[in-house]
Design a protein around this motif. Structure first.
Motif, mmCIF file in Angstrom:
data_model
loop_
_atom_site.group_PDB
_atom_site.id
_atom_site.type_symbol
_atom_site.label_atom_id
_atom_site.label_comp_id
_atom_site.label_asym_id
_atom_site.label_seq_id
_atom_site.Cartn_x
_atom_site.Cartn_y
_atom_site.Cartn_z
ATOM 1 N N HIS A 103 0.347 -1.229 -0.113
ATOM 2 C CA HIS A 103 -0.276 -0.242 -0.246
ATOM 3 C C HIS A 103 1.171 1.559 0.112
ATOM 4 N N HIS A 104 1.495 0.603 -0.855
ATOM 5 C CA HIS A 104 2.659 2.878 -0.940
ATOM 6 C C HIS A 104 3.353 2.324 -2.219
ATOM 7 N N TYR A 105 3.795 3.489 -3.063
ATOM 8 C CA TYR A 105 4.307 3.343 -4.012
ATOM 9 C C TYR A 105 5.860 3.565 -3.493
ATOM 10 N N PRO A 106 7.291 3.208 -4.510
ATOM 11 C CA PRO A 106 8.268 3.393 -4.352
ATOM 12 C C PRO A 106 8.604 4.525 -3.792
ATOM 13 N N SER A 107 10.040 4.804 -3.604
ATOM 14 C CA SER A 107 10.723 6.138 -3.583
ATOM 15 C C SER A 107 11.172 7.179 -5.033
ATOM 16 N N PRO A 108 10.854 8.062 -4.689
ATOM 17 C CA PRO A 108 10.750 8.664 -5.521
ATOM 18 C C PRO A 108 12.083 8.977 -6.289
ATOM 19 N N THR A 109 13.341 8.358 -5.923
ATOM 20 C CA THR A 109 14.266 7.941 -6.495
ATOM 21 C C THR A 109 14.207 6.351 -7.018
ATOM 22 N N ASP A 110 13.527 5.585 -6.708
ATOM 23 C CA ASP A 110 13.140 4.510 -6.790
ATOM 24 C C ASP A 110 11.509 4.876 -8.780
ATOM 25 N N SER A 111 10.896 4.816 -7.986
ATOM 26 C CA SER A 111 10.192 5.830 -9.136
ATOM 27 C C SER A 111 10.798 6.327 -10.334
ATOM 28 N N ARG A 112 12.081 7.264 -10.040
ATOM 29 C CA ARG A 112 12.619 7.684 -11.516
ATOM 30 C C ARG A 112 13.854 7.016 -11.942
#
Length: 129
Positions: A103-112
């Motif tokens: 229930h949470h998105y990956p970190s901004p770094t991992d998402s980029r």
């Protein structure tokens, strides 16, 4: 019959330009394309007739001679290298999927990083003939 190369063509606008072998720019309306052809790639070699239009020379009866080589196709990785890249992408997607299940998105770094890799892989697969 004169020949030249497509300088650019925008199917949405319905026109483009040809650089004639004699060095002149020639207006290229979509109506000059052969039946069934909706666009031409930049750099494609064409044969055409020229008529005087409202604003200068205009191409008519355009006939593609040779398509421009695909830059993506010429520079994409070898299949063995691409297999390793796809396997790495699968690992990144699997990690992102596990995060989403919690229930949470990956970190901004991992998402980029994931978005960058996915775009690059998509570009390598998207070869236009």
């Amino acid at each position: 019959m004169p020949t030249g190369r497509v300088r650019w063509f925008d199917a949405n606008k319905g026109y483009g330009f040809i650089i004639a072998d004699q060095g002149k720019d020639v207006f290229l309306p979509a109506t000059a394309l052969p039946q069934g052809v909706t666009t031409l790639r930049k750099g494609a070699k064409v044969e055409f007739s020229v008529v005087d239009g409202h604003k200068g020379p205009q191409a008519m009866g355009v006939k593609p001679i040779a398509s421009a080589p695909s830059l993506v196709k010429a520079t994409r990785p070898k299949p063995d290298d691409m297999a390793a890249i796809v396997e790495d992408l699968i690992k990144l997607l699997d990690k992102a999927g596990n995060d989403l299940r919690r229930h949470h998105y990956p970190s901004p770094t991992d998402s980029r990083k994931l978005a960058t890799v996915m775009r690059a892989v998509a570009d390598d697969f998207d070869v236009q003939d």
